[in-house]
Design a protein around this motif. Structure first.
Motif, PDB file in Angstrom:
ATOM      1  N   UNK A 188       0.526  -1.210   0.136  1.00  0.00           N
ATOM      2  CA  UNK A 188       0.335   0.249  -0.161  1.00  0.00           C
ATOM      3  C   UNK A 188       0.945   1.555   0.102  1.00  0.00           C
ATOM      4  N   UNK A 189       0.872   2.364  -0.929  1.00  0.00           N
ATOM      5  CA  UNK A 189       1.725   3.521  -1.295  1.00  0.00           C
ATOM      6  C   UNK A 189       0.632   4.664  -0.712  1.00  0.00           C
ATOM      7  N   UNK A 190      -0.042   4.708   0.712  1.00  0.00           N
ATOM      8  CA  UNK A 190      -0.460   5.340   1.823  1.00  0.00           C
ATOM      9  C   UNK A 190      -2.154   4.920   2.358  1.00  0.00           C
ATOM     10  N   UNK A 191      -2.428   5.941   3.213  1.00  0.00           N
ATOM     11  CA  UNK A 191      -4.012   4.936   4.060  1.00  0.00           C
ATOM     12  C   UNK A 191      -4.760   5.143   2.864  1.00  0.00           C
ATOM     13  N   UNK A 192      -4.854   5.922   1.947  1.00  0.00           N
ATOM     14  CA  UNK A 192      -5.987   6.161   0.983  1.00  0.00           C
ATOM     15  C   UNK A 192      -5.715   5.265   1.030  1.00  0.00           C
ATOM     16  N   UNK A 193      -4.896   4.438   0.115  1.00  0.00           N
ATOM     17  CA  UNK A 193      -4.812   3.651  -1.147  1.00  0.00           C
ATOM     18  C   UNK A 193      -5.505   2.278  -0.146  1.00  0.00           C
ATOM     19  N   UNK A 194      -4.912   2.302   1.677  1.00  0.00           N
ATOM     20  CA  UNK A 194      -5.432   1.129   2.024  1.00  0.00           C
ATOM     21  C   UNK A 194      -7.018   0.705   1.875  1.00  0.00           C
ATOM     22  N   UNK A 195      -7.528   1.995   2.138  1.00  0.00           N
ATOM     23  CA  UNK A 195      -9.253   2.275   2.550  1.00  0.00           C
ATOM     24  C   UNK A 195      -9.725   1.889   0.993  1.00  0.00           C
ATOM     25  N   UNK A 196      -9.076   2.215   0.371  1.00  0.00           N
ATOM     26  CA  UNK A 196      -9.299   1.994  -1.264  1.00  0.00           C
ATOM     27  C   UNK A 196      -9.987   0.328  -1.512  1.00  0.00           C
ATOM     28  N   UNK A 197      -8.254  -0.495  -1.197  1.00  0.00           N
ATOM     29  CA  UNK A 197      -8.495  -1.256  -1.596  1.00  0.00           C
ATOM     30  C   UNK A 197      -9.639  -2.328  -0.528  1.00  0.00           C
ATOM     31  N   UNK A 198     -10.063  -2.242   0.326  1.00  0.00           N
ATOM     32  CA  UNK A 198     -11.130  -2.608   1.297  1.00  0.00           C
ATOM     33  C   UNK A 198     -12.504  -2.178   1.362  1.00  0.00           C
ATOM     34  N   UNK A 199     -13.383  -1.734  -0.095  1.00  0.00           N
ATOM     35  CA  UNK A 199     -14.586  -0.693   0.603  1.00  0.00           C
ATOM     36  C   UNK A 199     -15.501  -1.624   1.147  1.00  0.00           C
ATOM     37  N   UNK A 200     -15.649  -2.619   1.382  1.00  0.00           N
ATOM     38  CA  UNK A 200     -16.639  -3.479   2.393  1.00  0.00           C
ATOM     39  C   UNK A 200     -16.369  -3.057   3.887  1.00  0.00           C
ATOM     40  N   UNK A 218      12.321  -9.667 -13.784  1.00  0.00           N
ATOM     41  CA  UNK A 218      13.376  -8.657 -13.805  1.00  0.00           C
ATOM     42  C   UNK A 218      12.887  -7.187 -12.869  1.00  0.00           C
ATOM     43  N   UNK A 219      11.108  -7.655 -12.154  1.00  0.00           N
ATOM     44  CA  UNK A 219      10.080  -6.941 -11.483  1.00  0.00           C
ATOM     45  C   UNK A 219      10.487  -7.328 -10.346  1.00  0.00           C
ATOM     46  N   UNK A 220      11.281  -8.939 -10.129  1.00  0.00           N
ATOM     47  CA  UNK A 220      11.454  -9.155  -8.735  1.00  0.00           C
ATOM     48  C   UNK A 220      12.119  -8.126  -7.879  1.00  0.00           C
ATOM     49  N   UNK A 221      13.437  -8.385  -9.212  1.00  0.00           N
ATOM     50  CA  UNK A 221      14.654  -7.674  -8.679  1.00  0.00           C
ATOM     51  C   UNK A 221      14.701  -6.413  -8.458  1.00  0.00           C
ATOM     52  N   UNK A 222      13.554  -5.750  -8.637  1.00  0.00           N
ATOM     53  CA  UNK A 222      12.953  -4.060  -7.827  1.00  0.00           C
ATOM     54  C   UNK A 222      12.558  -4.668  -7.114  1.00  0.00           C
ATOM     55  N   UNK A 223      12.090  -5.220  -6.208  1.00  0.00           N
ATOM     56  CA  UNK A 223      11.703  -5.470  -4.779  1.00  0.00           C
ATOM     57  C   UNK A 223      12.682  -5.794  -4.208  1.00  0.00           C
ATOM     58  N   UNK A 224      12.115  -5.970  -2.824  1.00  0.00           N
ATOM     59  CA  UNK A 224      13.215  -6.183  -1.363  1.00  0.00           C
ATOM     60  C   UNK A 224      13.114  -7.311  -1.122  1.00  0.00           C
ATOM     61  N   UNK A 225      14.210  -7.609  -1.897  1.00  0.00           N
ATOM     62  CA  UNK A 225      14.294 -10.058  -2.181  1.00  0.00           C
ATOM     63  C   UNK A 225      15.733  -9.481  -2.692  1.00  0.00           C
ATOM     64  N   UNK A 226      16.471 -10.101  -1.249  1.00  0.00           N
ATOM     65  CA  UNK A 226      18.273  -9.862  -1.758  1.00  0.00           C
ATOM     66  C   UNK A 226      18.696 -10.607  -3.030  1.00  0.00           C
ATOM     67  N   UNK A 251      19.141   0.630   1.741  1.00  0.00           N
ATOM     68  CA  UNK A 251      16.857   0.632   2.051  1.00  0.00           C
ATOM     69  C   UNK A 251      16.501   0.173   0.625  1.00  0.00           C
ATOM     70  N   UNK A 252      15.863  -0.587   1.796  1.00  0.00           N
ATOM     71  CA  UNK A 252      14.985  -1.651   0.784  1.00  0.00           C
ATOM     72  C   UNK A 252      14.304  -0.733  -0.121  1.00  0.00           C
ATOM     73  N   UNK A 253      14.195  -1.012  -1.713  1.00  0.00           N
ATOM     74  CA  UNK A 253      13.305  -0.640  -2.070  1.00  0.00           C
ATOM     75  C   UNK A 253      12.151  -0.923  -2.765  1.00  0.00           C
ATOM     76  N   UNK A 254      11.533  -0.219  -3.054  1.00  0.00           N
ATOM     77  CA  UNK A 254      10.418   0.678  -2.600  1.00  0.00           C
ATOM     78  C   UNK A 254       8.719   0.279  -4.363  1.00  0.00           C
ATOM     79  N   UNK A 255       7.758  -0.407  -3.967  1.00  0.00           N
ATOM     80  CA  UNK A 255       6.464  -0.622  -5.078  1.00  0.00           C
ATOM     81  C   UNK A 255       6.333   0.777  -5.050  1.00  0.00           C
ATOM     82  N   UNK A 256       6.106   1.031  -6.399  1.00  0.00           N
ATOM     83  CA  UNK A 256       5.546   2.493  -6.609  1.00  0.00           C
ATOM     84  C   UNK A 256       4.174   1.712  -7.674  1.00  0.00           C
TER      85      UNK A 256
END
Length: 1271
Positions: free
Chosen positions: A516-528, A677-685, A607-612
């Motif tokens: 989740x990018x922010x709190x609003x994103x989390x609220x949008x993800x659980x509308x029910x 290639x996308x896994x390498x951009x995440x926080x997995x060593x 510093x860990x790589x972050x999802x965007x």
């Protein structure tokens, strides 16, 4: 409803209509062949097929089997004249299949698989009871009653013992004492029928395991050209075949494997047959003056054999009759080949499969009439076909080539000498035993003395043997699939039983990390739900920030979030707006805990790589399901972020279950590389990632993720870490030799590092009121003196304590990595290190489904383990190639280790490739496991927002999906709002009339071409290049291989000679699945029949490849009448069917909105477009010449304006200043890079291949695989 009378009626037809008196029984009667009724034969075949279908499914089998046994269907069929007649060949094969399923090794009551031991005990029990009955009641059978079982359990011995009984005694035994058939049966008075009934009931049958182990894995000439088993490509679908079917349900896992084994073997046989039929005619075989076979031609894939000899045949293993191994040496010459073909033959390596052919042509060439009547082997002069596997290959001097065993070191390798090559091959021992037995018992010809041709196949198409071996090994093992998957795999039980909501051992609290990018994103993800942010003390958090931990509520676990295929989703089609609150009911609370993650360290690399990616609610639903145990199915329409969802599942799973290992499987190397290639951009060593297979070199990264590359990286990293340990020791004023090995470093950690940290923590407890205490007393302050920013401020004890813990976290990571490197220090051989890496070190292992099937035996031997399986493109993978990756590890204490199975795919796009139409249509071999699960009603999550194409282009295919809308950025980003420069419309169907009086042509079967569409498409491509569109942003697609090669030929002729770069790809729709480009030019080719575009799945793929522009070239009147394509073509035909251009725009960029057409210039036809391109090119060259002249003059006198140029000429030069130059210096791509719109002159004789290389591929001279349509 099937009744006993129906079966009796079918046998009445079999007897009265087909079984006639033999010619010698009634003088003057017609022969059987003349009396055979084709309609009755077809009825018998269809009825037998119907019985097979009912017996091969458990619900109907339980009721039908007693009926089939009571009427004695199989025995009556065995005695019918049709069974042995030449017209009854298919019927006989169907009866054998019916017999197989009637006696299938299964408990009909509870559906469990019977072992060979169970079947044998049941057989002994039946015979023992029969002997006891004979001993008591039938004195004539006293000899049978006293025999040992081994003397009477085969058909011949049993028939001989029973033949002493009279007809009345046999009828009394069969109908009254044993009650095997009714006394009123029409055949009950026939002696042969009664004996057949007894023998069929009491004979010992070969077990399925024995039959499969005795079967050769390579096809021979008899099965290859048997049309009832391996039909030709023009199978109409009307008749039935003696083939197994991949339906929705299976009897047992053994039945599942057996059907897949047989079909995969036959599909491979068909492909090999096609390769033989392509290669052999080029050899031009004939009989020379000495009466021997000779060859006046040549073939790329087949070479005459100079010498063949069998070198060794080993004794059979205990309990077997076939030899344990049989090896031979084959010598051939490559003198007649050019260098590039020689290199292909020289590249033969261990485990490659070759074929030995025996060619013996007729003395006189066949006439046209004889050729029409003859079979393919007769026309080719083909006598025998045998397969073999390469063990090693030697050059003319006997030097070993292509060694992978380590016997030859890299620096000792030398190029092969001479033109003769000797290949040592392993023959198929089962086939060898059958051939030698046939020769000894029947006096047949010595097959192995007749071989004169050695044939190879393309490596990517030649891995069938290893896959068949993997399936056969599975049938010989006592393997276990997870209990939660077993019934679903067979097609029974509750379809949602394996969904995570019904599974035990769920993750109660999930740390979603950067999902989740922010709190609003989390609220949008659980509308029910009513989202409540609580801190660790249980108080509400006023300003929550990610990351978040979520406690999944009971209602979420109890509700079904995935939907069966016949229900509509409740999510909005277009996401990004405010979700409507549920009216009339209070939302349940969702407890979310925001937390501050520990400081990872003071260095940037810590510093860990972050999802965007801002995941949609449906994607979040898929992520939640994927990280929980059980089966997760995700349907991903084009452009909906399947790969991003899969990567986030892996990321969250790694952090929540760090001890578990995950296996990633895809269909293609391209998809696997995209995912990796996308896994390498995440926080997995990176040290926990491993990529197996041949496509690793295509990864767009500097890091090497192959086994060898990871081993080297670990060894390099070990040296880096040990140097850090030495630096740490220096900072503590200790000897530097503690960094000599990983072992000494571990002692150093315990004695000097960790002990100092504990003392420091104890001191901090007592000095929390001193802000500068940490800055003054931190024991490793000198070591961290090289950080980019000062670690401690001395102003706040809490902030400095957090920074100190971050520093210690950095040190902990260093020593943890060293501990992981320790194994690589102890293991000395590269192979041992690589195996350790794969089986112990790597947490995420990726490979293709083909690699998994090829290497299964190696994985088992090494003890490979994994807990989770994620499969991308699973709707494109054959059912058996989906199943094998689930079983790449041995069971633990009788239980399967697999905890999660995540299948991601799209059953609305193209299915697995099956070249034979009969196996597609009749046996449903192109049905993937993913598609079967969808058809069974297993719940799945369908992603419902696409982010690839313009909304208008997406409408061409989104009607095929439930609720496919658009992501917000597709509607908001500038690039989707601007029109395509030079074009009036962003998508258009262009009607192509016949060109020079011709529409589609087919120089050879299935090799369809359309010259008019090819010329028009290339003209449009040149027009785009002249405007400045980068070649990398344009792809040309077509639906047939023939058109693909023709377009390449036209591009070579018209583009490369003018210095214009070829497009990014020229390929078929099928090959482009899973890929995309900004602009797609699509040729549909056909003008007489719609062809295979009638398959809506192919249409969906074709329409969904473009992001910004799609231009379709076709014969309008043909495709607008096709019912299946109506939803798409109705939209296309709302616009003019002549290409609309905007000639006022001369650069690749425009401010014109996408809805406006501007001043439209309609192109009248192919010639008009070609003239326009010629005019544009002339305009361009003229501008270049003037610019070049003006530049030269300016160099001579910079202060003087060119007096020879008129004002109008200068104005024209300035007007064309934005046009691209021939060397492409003015062409700018979207990302700001400069690209060559017009490349340097290439060799115009070269054709462009799919990967952008050049090779000599004229459209008329084609390979065999291009002669078939792309399926």
């Amino acid at each position: 409803m099937l009744k006993k009378e129906d079966i009796l009626l079918s046998h009445q037809i079999l007897d009265s209509e087909i079984i006639q008196p033999r010619p010698d029984d009634s003088p003057g009667a017609a022969s059987i062949g003349e009396q055979m009724d084709d309609a009755c034969v077809l009825y018998c075949e269809r009825f037998t097929e119907f019985l097979i279908d009912l017996l091969s499914q458990l619900p109907t089998r339980r009721f039908l089997k007693p009926l089939v046994a009571d009427v004695a269907v199989v025995s009556k069929c065995h005695l019918s004249a049709l069974y042995t007649h030449e017209k009854g060949r298919l019927f006989a094969q169907l009866v054998d299949l019916l017999q197989f399923y009637e006696g299938f090794e299964i408990d009909d009551h509870d559906g469990t698989q019977l072992s060979d031991h169970d079947v044998l005990l049941a057989h002994y029990s039946r015979l023992q009871a029969f002997q006891l009955l004979a001993f008591k009641k039938i004195p004539k059978l006293m000899d049978l009653a006293l025999c040992n079982i081994g003397a009477i359990h085969n058909r011949a011995d049993l028939s001989k013992k029973l033949s002493i009984l009279s007809a009345e005694e046999l009828k009394d035994l069969v109908c009254d004492k044993l009650k095997l058939v009714s006394g009123g049966d029409p055949c009950a008075d026939r002696v042969d029928f009664l004996i057949e009934i007894l023998v069929y009931f009491f004979e010992k049958r070969q077990s399925q395991k024995e039959a499969i182990n005795a079967l050769p894995l390579y096809p021979n000439e008899q099965i290859m050209w048997d049309e009832s088993v391996v039909p030709s490509i023009n199978y109409s679908g009307e008749g039935c075949l003696a083939l197994p079917k991949l339906n929705l349900q299976f009897l047992t896992l053994h039945d599942y494997l057996l059907r897949n084994f047989n079909l995969f073997r036959l599909e491979s046989t068909y492909e090999i047959r096609e390769d033989i039929q392509e290669a052999v005619p080029h050899l031009l075989s004939y009989i020379n003056s000495e009466g021997e076979t000779a060859f006046r031609g040549w073939s790329r894939m087949a070479v005459p054999i100079k010498d063949f000899k069998i070198t060794q045949v080993k004794q059979p293993n205990v309990g077997e009759v076939k030899p344990s191994s049989a090896t031979a040496e084959v010598t051939f010459s490559i003198a007649s080949y050019k260098a590039h073909i020689r290199s292909e033959w020289n590249a033969l390596k261990e485990h490659d499969v070759l074929f030995l052919l025996s060619i013996r042509p007729s003395f006189e060439p066949l006439s046209a009439e004889e050729a029409a009547r003859s079979t393919v082997p007769e026309r080719l002069g083909l006598q025998f076909v045998r397969g073999c596997e390469v063990i090693e290959i030697h050059d003319e001097e006997g030097v070993l080539m292509n060694d992978f065993t380590g016997r030859i070191k890299r620096d000792e390798w030398k190029p092969p000498k001479g033109e003769l090559r000797t290949v040592t091959v392993a023959l198929d021992t089962a086939q060898y035993y059958m051939d030698t037995t046939n020769r000894a018992e029947r006096g047949a010809e010595d097959v192995y003395g007749t071989f004169n041709i050695l044939m190879r196949r393309k490596p990517k198409e030649n891995n069938f043997k290893a896959i068949l071996e993997s399936i056969r090994d599975l049938m010989n093992e006592a393997f276990t699939v997870p209990e939660w998957l077993h019934n679903i795999l067979l097609g029974y039980g509750n379809p949602s039983a394996a969904q995570w909501t019904n599974m035990p051992d769920l993750l109660e609290v999930v740390d979603f990390k950067d999902t989740f990018l922010d709190a609003a994103h989390l609220r949008e993800s659980f509308p029910d739900f009513q989202v409540c942010f609580l801190n660790p003390e249980g108080k509400e958090e006023p300003s929550p920030n990610p990351p978040f931990r979520i406690r999944l509520p009971k209602t979420l676990k109890g509700s079904v979030h995935a939907l069966p295929g016949n229900k509509k989703s409740s999510n909005s089609a277009t996401l990004g707006g405010d979700d409507m609150a549920t009216q009339g009911a209070e939302k349940e609370k969702l407890i979310v805990e925001p937390y501050i993650p520990a400081d990872p360290g003071p260095y940037p690399q810590d510093q860990p790589k972050q999802n965007s990616v801002r995941f949609t609610p449906t994607q979040i639903e898929a992520i939640i399901s994927g990280i929980q145990p059980g089966l997760t199915m995700v349907v991903g329409p084009p452009g909906t972020g399947k790969t991003d969802t899969a990567v986030q599942i892996l990321n969250v799973l790694y952090h929540n279950c760090p001890s578990q290992r995950t296996l990633i499987i895809t269909h293609s190397n391209q998809a696997l590389n995209d995912l990796f290639e996308k896994i390498m951009q995440r926080d997995v060593p990176a040290r926990y990632l491993l990529r197996l297979g041949q496509g690793e070199q295509e990864l767009a990264t500097d890091l090497d993720f192959s086994r060898q590359g990871r081993v080297n990286a670990m060894l390099v990293r070990r040296l880096e870490l040990l140097s850090e340990v030495e630096r740490l020791a220096r900072s503590l004023n200790l000897p530097e030799d503690v960094g000599y090995t990983c072992e000494t470093a571990s002692y150093f950690w315990l004695l000097h590092v960790y002990s100092r940290w504990e003392q420091f923590l104890a001191a901090c407890e007592e000095n929390q009121d001193r802000p500068t205490f940490i800055k003054d007393r931190f024991p490793f302050k000198e070591f961290f003196s090289n950080t980019p920013q000062p670690v401690f401020t001395g102003q706040s004890f809490e902030k400095d304590m957090r920074a100190a813990k971050g520093c210690f976290c950095h040190l902990s990571t260093v020593f943890q990595e060293l501990e992981e490197c320790r194994a690589f220090e102890l293991l000395k051989s590269t192979a041992d290190r690589a195996n350790y890496l794969m089986t112990k070190q790597a947490k995420i292992v990726a490979m293709t489904c083909t690699h998994a099937a090829l290497k299964r035996k190696d994985f088992l031997q090494l003890g490979f383990k994994y807990d989770n399986l994620l499969m991308e493109e699973s709707a494109q993978i054959l059912e058996i190639e989906t199943f094998i990756p689930m079983l790449l590890q041995r069971q633990e204490d009788g239980h399967a280790r697999l905890k999660r199975c995540i299948l991601i795919g799209d059953h609305h796009q193209l299915p697995p490739v099956v070249k034979n139409m009969a196996f597609q249509k009749y046996s449903h071999m192109d049905q993937s496991l993913f598609t079967r699960f969808v058809r069974l009603g297993i719940p799945y999550i369908e992603l419902n927002a696409q982010g690839r194409a313009r909304p208008d282009i997406a409408k061409l295919y989104n009607w095929r999906y439930r609720d496919l809308g658009d992501l917000p950025y597709v509607r908001e980003q500038d690039v989707f709002h601007k029109a395509n420069s030079g074009f009036s419309y962003e998508y258009q169907l262009i009607d192509i009339p016949d060109y020079h009086g011709k529409g589609e042509t087919a120089p050879s079967p299935w090799f369809y071409q359309n010259e008019g569409e090819a010329e028009y498409i290339v003209s449009v491509y040149i027009y785009m290049q002249l405007l400045g569109y980068p070649a990398s942003k344009i792809s040309i697609l077509t639906t047939y291989n023939g058109q693909k090669l023709l377009i390449r030929d036209v591009v070579n002729r018209r583009c490369t000679s003018c210095g214009i770069s070829p497009p990014s790809k020229i390929t078929t729709v099928d090959k482009f699945q899973g890929q995309q480009n900004d602009f797609i030019l699509l040729s549909l080719v056909r003008t007489r029949f719609v062809g295979h575009l009638r398959d809506v799945r192919r249409l969906v793929v074709a329409m969904s490849r473009a992001r910004l522009g799609l231009y379709i070239f076709c014969h309008r009147s043909l495709f607008e009448q096709c019912y299946e394509l109506q939803p798409t073509f109705q939209l296309l035909l709302q616009r003019p069917d002549r290409l609309g251009l905007n000639l006022d725009e001369t650069t690749p960029f425009t401010d014109r909105p996408v809805g406006e057409t501007g001043r439209v210039h309609f192109v009248e036809g192919i010639q008009d477009m070609e003239n326009l391109v010629v005019f544009k090119m002339h305009q361009l060259y003229r501008a270049q010449a003037i610019s070049h002249y003006y530049a030269e003059f300016s160099e001579q006198d910079p202060q003087t304006e060119n007096p020879k140029m008129s004002p109008s000429q200068r104005h024209h030069t300035e007007e064309d200043a934005d046009m691209p130059f021939a060397n492409g210096e003015n062409t700018t791509s979207e990302n700001g890079d400069t690209g060559n719109a017009l490349a340097e002159n290439n060799d115009s004789g070269n054709a462009i291949t799919e990967d952008g290389d050049t090779g000599n591929t004229p459209a008329k001279n084609i390979d065999s695989d291009e002669n078939k349509m792309e399926e």
